[in-house]
Design an enzyme around this catalytic site. Sequence first.
Site, PDB file in Angstrom:
ATOM      1  N   CYS C 149       0.831  -1.213   0.000  1.00  0.00           N
ATOM      2  CA  CYS C 149       0.000   0.000   0.000  1.00  0.00           C
ATOM      3  C   CYS C 149       0.862   1.260   0.000  1.00  0.00           C
ATOM      4  CB  CYS C 149      -0.915   0.014   1.213  1.00  0.00           C
ATOM      5  SG  CYS C 149      -2.216  -1.208   1.129  1.00  0.00           S
ATOM      6  N   HIS C 150       1.777   1.345   0.969  1.00  0.00           N
ATOM      7  CA  HIS C 150       2.594   2.554   1.050  1.00  0.00           C
ATOM      8  C   HIS C 150       4.067   2.242   1.179  1.00  0.00           C
ATOM      9  CE1 HIS C 150      -1.464   3.494   2.558  1.00  0.00           C
ATOM     10  NE2 HIS C 150      -1.337   4.481   1.691  1.00  0.00           N
ATOM     11  N   GLY C 151       4.452   0.980   0.852  1.00  0.00           N
ATOM     12  CA  GLY C 151       5.863   0.628   0.765  1.00  0.00           C
ATOM     13  C   GLY C 151       6.589   0.513   2.083  1.00  0.00           C
TER      14      GLY C 151
END
Lengths: 269, 426, 185
Positions: C149-151
């Site tokens: 999703c956001h690494g």
Amino acid sequence: MVRPLGFLVGLGFIAALLCAILTTPLTNEPNASHEFHKHPKHLKLASDGMFPHWDKAQLQRGLQVYKEVCSACHSLHLVAFRDIQDLGYTEGQVKTFAKGFQVPSVNPDTGEPATRDGLPSDYFPGPYANEVAARAANNNALPPDLSLITKAREGGKDYVYSLLTGFQNPPANLPKELRPGPGLHYNPYFANLNLAMAPPLTKGQVTFADGSPNTVEAMAKDVTAFLVWTAEPKLVKRVQVGWAAFLFLLIFTTLTYLSYRNIWADKKH
Amino acid sequence: MSFPWAKNYEPKQPLMKWLDEKLPLPRLVYNAIGAGYPVPRNLNYFWNFGVLAGAALVIQIVTGIVLAMHYAANAGVAFNSVEHIMRDVNAGWFIRYAHMNGASMFFIVVYLHIFRGLYYGSYKAPREMVWLLGVVIFLLMMATAFMGYVLPWGQMSFWGAQVITGFFSAIPVVGEPIRVWLLGGFAPDNAALNRFFSLHYLLPFVIAGVIILHIWALHIPGSSNPTGIEVKDEQDTVPFHPYYTAKDGVGVGVFLLLFVALTFFSPNLLGHPDNYIAANPLSTPAHIVPEWYFWPFYAILRAFTFNFLWIDAKLWGVIAMFAAIALLFFLPWLDSSPVKSSNYRPLNRKFFWVLVVDVLILGYCGKSPAEQPYVILSQLAAAYYFAHFLIILPIISRIERPAPMPNSITEAVLAKHADDASAATA
Amino acid sequence: MTSETDISAGIEDGVRRRDFINIAAVSFAGVGAAAVVLPLVNQMNPSADVLAQSTTEIDISAIQSGQAIKTSWRKQPVFVRNLTPAEIAEAKKVPLSDLRDPQTIDERTKPGKENWLITLGVCTHLGCVPLGAAEGENRGDFGGYFCPCHGSHYDTAARIRKGPAPKNLVVPPYEFNSDTVVTIG
């Protein structure tokens, strides 16, 4: 316009009703079964009345009767094993109790239907896979689920208790068409007088750990008490909270009344 | 609107002044149910029921919103989801029983409110619009209550849905297609349950809207009162707050006491055991009855057993049942007597009590099985019901000689106190 | 002066006595309303049946070294990973000062069972399910888990190493019933 029209409409309805009155026979179709049908006997339990409590020993005996007798045909699908902690069992006892049941599951390797040991979070498993199986095993009669039975019948717990203890030989003057057919059993507390369930309890059928009497009468009382609990597990708490709310409101209403008198003191009305 | 001597809202704090300029909501409340609304000083406790009905609606909306957080409108799980609320949801049993009995309390209060209006002639000019809106609210309430009763998906829910939608099949030609359309199927099932849930959630807010109109229309002429004489001057009135807020407070207390007694001590008293059996489309309960608040209308429906003229009995019953409510719309014009309060209408007062007994008989018949003597009793009582509104009321309003009336509300109040005083000394 | 205050005090007393009952009535209404709000708020908490399912038993006998499975506890994903000795060594090598949420692998496993890493499969950033539990999934720069999703990158002890997540993957309470069965919760 409204009044003359209303007058005519009114006359129309009254004429229709007069015709209905004149054409309806004043006597009812004779219904012989009424005469033999009995009103349920009153059963007094600790959970009755305005100050109820649970007789836990009795509920535990009732659970035993359900497990050893009723559960052969009747499900209890709204009740979970964890719920019986209310009856005074410890968490460990509940776990052991649940383990004694096999609940439907899926074989994790093959995906085939399987069973596993019960967990406290599981619900009492029913004796039949589905309605068709239940009817097939019971001469096309469907044993009802018992979870709500004391709330789902006219007469409630009295009816359940009376039915369990009400099996008897048909009276001699019972008309032929009301006599029990094959596979039916006479019970004057049942609406149709004859029901498919055979007398479920026999004397000495269940042995209670606390040595309580195990007559049909005593077992019927115990299992009915248990079924009152399954139908309304929050009954005792409900009445207790009710008293607190009622007494609080009594004070509140008195205060509002005094306040009302106070505010209106200088106004005639 | 309102009387010239009504107090004017004067905000004192700067914040309230600011708010009053931008959005005069406090002013609205002040003029509607605050000190800015002058009310006749002689209202008796029967004037509490409007506020109590409002309280009942609020209880139903609040508990209903909460129940909707746990209820599942699906024919497969609806019954169990209600039992889940009763057993596992925190305080779920309380919220569900409160909602269930709240509906009954709402109807008790509204029926008393309606009969208050009938006795004191509250439906007459200049308050016809108040009455008409009230009848609309009553109809909406019945629709809401019916759909709500279907949601637990017990046996009575299911068969109630079947029977009530069956009314529409009495309509010639288009009846059956309408019924199928209403149900979204040929029998009550998922489609019907879902739309009933949707509408059951919607209608209370519609009711709330119509109640605002009902109160708005009331505030134009101002409240009626037990003498039926209109307000003449300031002496006749008191400000709503604190006088009637205090009196309504007492009413709310008594209402809640009854409500609590019903909810906690005997929650299933007004329910039916069959609704604790899950819906079964293949087996009808031995004795189908609607909820108690529909009993009188159900009795009227069943009273028509004869194919009179070219209309068959079934259609007669349905027409009569709807007519029994619809005729209330015409009441302000059926009763042409200029005197409002039955306190001064000796003849009307007698017939009013006959009507009360008649409706109670209808209710008892509606509850009872379709056997004699209930059938003939319901037929006679239904005949009287229509005769009362459509024939007797118009006639007595012409021939009756009203009793002498006081000149003003204040005079009536003072006369009453003089009577009390002389009774006390005597 | 004194007589004036006496008079006004006397009036105030009378007013106070009369007001008292009104204030009491209104206060009771307030207390009652608050008492009703309590259950109306409490009903949103987990119900008894939800609380009852707060333990899950898992059979871990089939998980080979280096493999992981995804199971569920309280309707949340749980990763059960059988760490290889190399992965354990790699986790032990990292100095605590390099970690955003300093924890040793020993603190995150049971003694004697250091190869069993059991964590929630819920990224501590915003709750997505990280990749890396199933065969062939991206395990991120540190060979543990990677949240797409956001690494966020987690290492072989499921500790946050890179990306926006603030904390290591949560280790739920669990017990070994035997060598092959674990009870979570």
